[in-house]
Enzyme design. Structure first.
Site: not given
Length: 369
Positions: A14, A112-113
């Site tokens: 993350d 974003d992960e």
DNA sequence: TCTGGGGTCCTAGGACCC
DNA sequence: TCTGGGGTCCTAGGACCC
């Protein structure tokens, strides 16, 4: 019961305060100041929400999802920046390329992960994957200049929880006993899949933490939440999760929507409504065309000034990515909505997608029939 | 201070067919 | 005259996630 599966090493990665960090990377002079990203500019008058904020802004009680106007009230001295998705997507691609170079079994979970299955990665057996995870963090930093946090666990559910335990720039390896010691004290809302509604209902039952959820009888949870979700809640609280890391999945829908700066009157602003529907249809059509997909179900979404939301959809005979066809069908949907309030949002969606070449194959018999 | 925009999955009822 | 289930497709809404 399910077949017992061999133990896996799953990572959840993350990025730390991603949008705010991207902005800080290109405006280093803002480092150390509260930075709030969201909306399209002019936060004091915006109807937008906070998408991300720096850790300094969080100290003022600013949170993502919060209306920008609230953020202005809580932290008037913050630096407010409009969201620049193109830039975040660019950095996101750099991050994913760097990760994939070391851990090819990667599941995309948005900008974003990612989840990684590290089970087959060489060297993973040495220290439960910590060395590999450090390598990945280093590669991400080299590629983007940004830090991330990684959780390592036997499954996705625990890896996701673990990645949050030591943010920012963290690395957490879940080991025997950590479920009871580190996860059970957490509020149920921290579990991916338990949202505000379920948390509220659990609270009414006297269940606030994951540990309390684990101690609730499975039959009780099934009685309260239904067979599917009740059983899942019980498994989740005990850290059980057999989901695979999925490296590819077919898209189900594409959509585009917009919230107006002022609410539109259904008759007086009719020209503006039509203009927006045309624009949204064109955007979705272009998106489908770029990805070479077509869809059969066309949907219209409308939110009124009281925030009530209605949708109408219509399935057509032949899958399409054509803007005019989408727009015609959207207009058909619009005739089925009672327009008695001002309109805050309009959206257009195409679902029941399939790749364009498959739709063509399916149609070919028609050419001869 | 009212609450973005992009998605996924689930549920439930009705139509329709066997 | 009353009464079946199962399966699939469609529609509308809602919970949840990033």
């Amino acid at each position: 019961m399910d077949e017992p599966t061999p133990p896996r090493t799953i990572a959840h990665l993350d990025m730390d305060a991603f949008y705010a960090s991207v902005e800080l990377a290109r405006r280093p002079e803002l480092k150390g100041r509260p930075v709030i990203v969201g909306g399209r500019g002019d936060p004091a008058r915006s109807r937008g929400v906070v998408t991300t904020c720096s850790y300094e802004a969080r100290a003022f009680g600013v949170r993502s999802g919060m209306p920008l106007r609230t953020a202005v009230a809580r932290c008037p001295d913050a630096v407010f920046l409009p969201t620049d998705f193109d830039e975040y997507k660019r950095v996101s691609r750099l991050m994913k390329r760097a990760v994939r170079g070391l851990a090819p079994v990667m599941e995309d979970r948005g900008i974003d992960e990612v989840y990684l299955d590290l089970t087959e990665v060489p060297g993973i057996e040495v220290d439960a994957g910590a060395a590999v995870a450090r390598e990945i963090k280093h590669a991400v930093f080299e590629a983007t200049g940004l830090t991330c946090s990684i959780g390592l666990a036997p499954n996705k559910l625990l890896a996701k929880l673990a990645s949050e335990l030591d943010k920012p720039d963290g690395l957490t390896v879940m080991q025997a006993g950590d479920l009871e010691r580190r996860i059970w004290p957490l509020p149920v809302l921290k579990v991916n899949g338990i949202g505000p509604r379920a948390a509220q209902k659990l609270q009414a039952l006297g269940v606030n933490t994951v540990g309390e959820l684990a101690r609730t009888a499975r039959a009780e949870l099934i009685a309260q939440f239904g067979q599917h979700y009740g059983a899942w809640l019980h498994d989740a609280a005990h850290g059980r999760d057999a989901r695979e890391v999925v490296t590819f999945s077919e898209p189900r829908s594409r959509s585009s929507e917009t919230t107006f700066a002022r609410d539109l009157h259904p008759r007086r602003d009719r020209a503006e409504i039509d203009r927006v529907l045309r624009e949204l249809s064109a955007r979705v059509a272009a998106d489908l065309a770029r990805r070479a997909y077509v869809g059969r179900t066309i949907g219209l979404k409308l939110r009124f000034d009281d925030f009530s939301t209605v949708t109408r959809d219509c399935t057509i005979d032949r899958a399409t990515a054509d803007a005019a066809t989408i727009l015609d069908t959207v207009h058909e949907c619009l005739t089925r909505i009672d327009l008695r309030r001002r309109i805050r949002l309009l959206g257009v969606r195409v679902s029941t997608l399939c790749p364009r070449h498959e739709a063509q194959l399916a149609r070919e018999p028609d050419l001869f029939g």
